[in-house]
Design a protein around this motif. Structure first.
Motif, PDB file in Angstrom:
ATOM      1  N   LEU A 213      47.662  63.142  64.245  1.00 32.70           N
ATOM      2  CA  LEU A 213      48.518  62.150  63.592  1.00 32.70           C
ATOM      3  C   LEU A 213      49.269  62.739  62.405  1.00 32.70           C
ATOM      4  N   GLU A 214      48.611  63.635  61.660  1.00 32.54           N
ATOM      5  CA  GLU A 214      49.276  64.246  60.499  1.00 32.54           C
ATOM      6  C   GLU A 214      50.482  65.074  60.935  1.00 32.54           C
ATOM      7  N   ALA A 215      50.356  65.816  62.018  1.00 30.67           N
ATOM      8  CA  ALA A 215      51.476  66.614  62.529  1.00 30.67           C
ATOM      9  C   ALA A 215      52.607  65.701  63.000  1.00 30.67           C
ATOM     10  N   ALA A 216      52.237  64.549  63.596  1.00 31.92           N
ATOM     11  CA  ALA A 216      53.251  63.591  64.060  1.00 31.92           C
ATOM     12  C   ALA A 216      54.006  63.008  62.870  1.00 31.92           C
ATOM     13  N   LYS A 217      53.291  62.663  61.789  1.00 33.14           N
ATOM     14  CA  LYS A 217      53.957  62.114  60.602  1.00 33.14           C
ATOM     15  C   LYS A 217      54.859  63.151  59.946  1.00 33.14           C
ATOM     16  N   GLN A 218      54.408  64.404  59.944  1.00 37.08           N
ATOM     17  CA  GLN A 218      55.209  65.471  59.363  1.00 37.08           C
ATOM     18  C   GLN A 218      56.479  65.704  60.198  1.00 37.08           C
ATOM     19  N   ALA A 219      56.354  65.679  61.519  1.00 35.85           N
ATOM     20  CA  ALA A 219      57.513  65.846  62.395  1.00 35.85           C
ATOM     21  C   ALA A 219      58.478  64.682  62.225  1.00 35.85           C
ATOM     22  N   PHE A 220      57.946  63.477  62.077  1.00 32.80           N
ATOM     23  CA  PHE A 220      58.786  62.295  61.854  1.00 32.80           C
ATOM     24  C   PHE A 220      59.581  62.451  60.559  1.00 32.80           C
ATOM     25  N   ALA A 221      58.910  62.881  59.489  1.00 33.73           N
ATOM     26  CA  ALA A 221      59.577  62.998  58.192  1.00 33.73           C
ATOM     27  C   ALA A 221      60.643  64.100  58.195  1.00 33.73           C
ATOM     28  N   GLN A 222      60.372  65.209  58.861  1.00 36.24           N
ATOM     29  CA  GLN A 222      61.288  66.345  58.796  1.00 36.24           C
ATOM     30  C   GLN A 222      62.396  66.296  59.842  1.00 36.24           C
ATOM     31  N   LEU A 223      62.111  65.779  61.037  1.00 28.82           N
ATOM     32  CA  LEU A 223      63.057  65.919  62.139  1.00 28.82           C
ATOM     33  C   LEU A 223      63.870  64.659  62.446  1.00 28.82           C
ATOM     34  N   ASN A 224      63.504  63.509  61.882  1.00 28.74           N
ATOM     35  CA  ASN A 224      64.295  62.305  62.135  1.00 28.74           C
ATOM     36  C   ASN A 224      65.684  62.484  61.534  1.00 28.74           C
ATOM     37  N   ARG A 225      66.707  62.198  62.295  1.00 33.71           N
ATOM     38  CA  ARG A 225      68.126  62.330  61.926  1.00 33.71           C
ATOM     39  C   ARG A 225      68.590  63.780  61.823  1.00 33.71           C
ATOM     40  N   SER A 226      67.750  64.726  62.234  1.00 34.43           N
ATOM     41  CA  SER A 226      68.202  66.120  62.235  1.00 34.43           C
ATOM     42  C   SER A 226      69.033  66.368  63.485  1.00 34.43           C
TER      43      SER A 226
END
Length: 194
Positions: free
Chosen positions: A153-166
């Motif tokens: 879940l932590e990796a998913a939250k990190q990917a959400f924060a960094q890659l959304n709208r990229s």
């Protein structure tokens, strides 16, 4: 005293109007029925506004604009002042949900994108377990969205924060928490119920 049958009301074959006309010595003429309109007159009356009603004229049909006319219209639209209000976000980013499971929804993907490209893109942020791009059954062409399952879940939250709208392959992607795969009460297998 006997009553005169001609003077009694509605007695006999003549009405009072007939009796008055007869007394004056003239002949009674029945009112003429309205003249029937010919087919051409009916059509003309229809188009003049349904037998006498005058309606507002229809808006003129615009001319078919050629390429030059379209260019002029585009130029006029570009010169119009734009509203100075706050700029709204694109609607595709409005329904973004914080991830609650390691599974992420990825939208607005390029149709040419392969699963290996998406795997490499998300592996920069954390460990990726699985990548699945949704495809059309008949044409096997990408539908423009897919799912990425991260290790935790932590990796998913990190990917959400960094890659959304990229940007990926020239398109801004949408990364969001995926809805649960199966709803409660739904069978595990896809066999029809008996």
């Amino acid at each position: 005293m006997s009553q005169d049958p001609s003077s009694s009301r509605n007695y006999g074959r003549y009405s009072r109007r007939d009796q008055r006309t007869r007394r004056r010595g003239g002949r009674y003429r029945a009112p003429e029925p309205p003249r029937k309109l010919s087919f051409g007159e009916k059509v003309q009356a229809f188009f003049q506004g349904l037998f006498g009603k005058r309606e507002e004229p229809l808006a003129p049909i615009p001319r078919s604009s050629g390429p030059r006319e379209r260019d002029r219209e585009r130029e006029r639209e570009s010169q119009r002042p734009t509203s100075a209000g706050p700029k709204r976000e694109a609607p595709m980013f409005e329904s973004v949900v914080e991830p609650s499971t390691p599974r992420l929804y990825v939208g607005n993907l390029s149709y040419d994108l392969a699963e290996s490209d998406l795997f490499d893109f998300f592996s920069k942020v954390g460990t990726v377990k699985n990548v699945d791009i949704v495809r059309d059954r008949r044409t096997n062409r990408s539908k423009g969205y897919g799912f990425v399952e991260m290790a935790d879940l932590e990796a998913a939250k990190q990917a959400f924060a960094q890659l959304n709208r990229s940007e990926l392959v020239g398109r801004p992607i949408v990364v969001s928490g995926a809805k649960s795969e199966r709803r409660e009460g739904q069978r595990e297998s896809s066999e029809p119920s008996r």
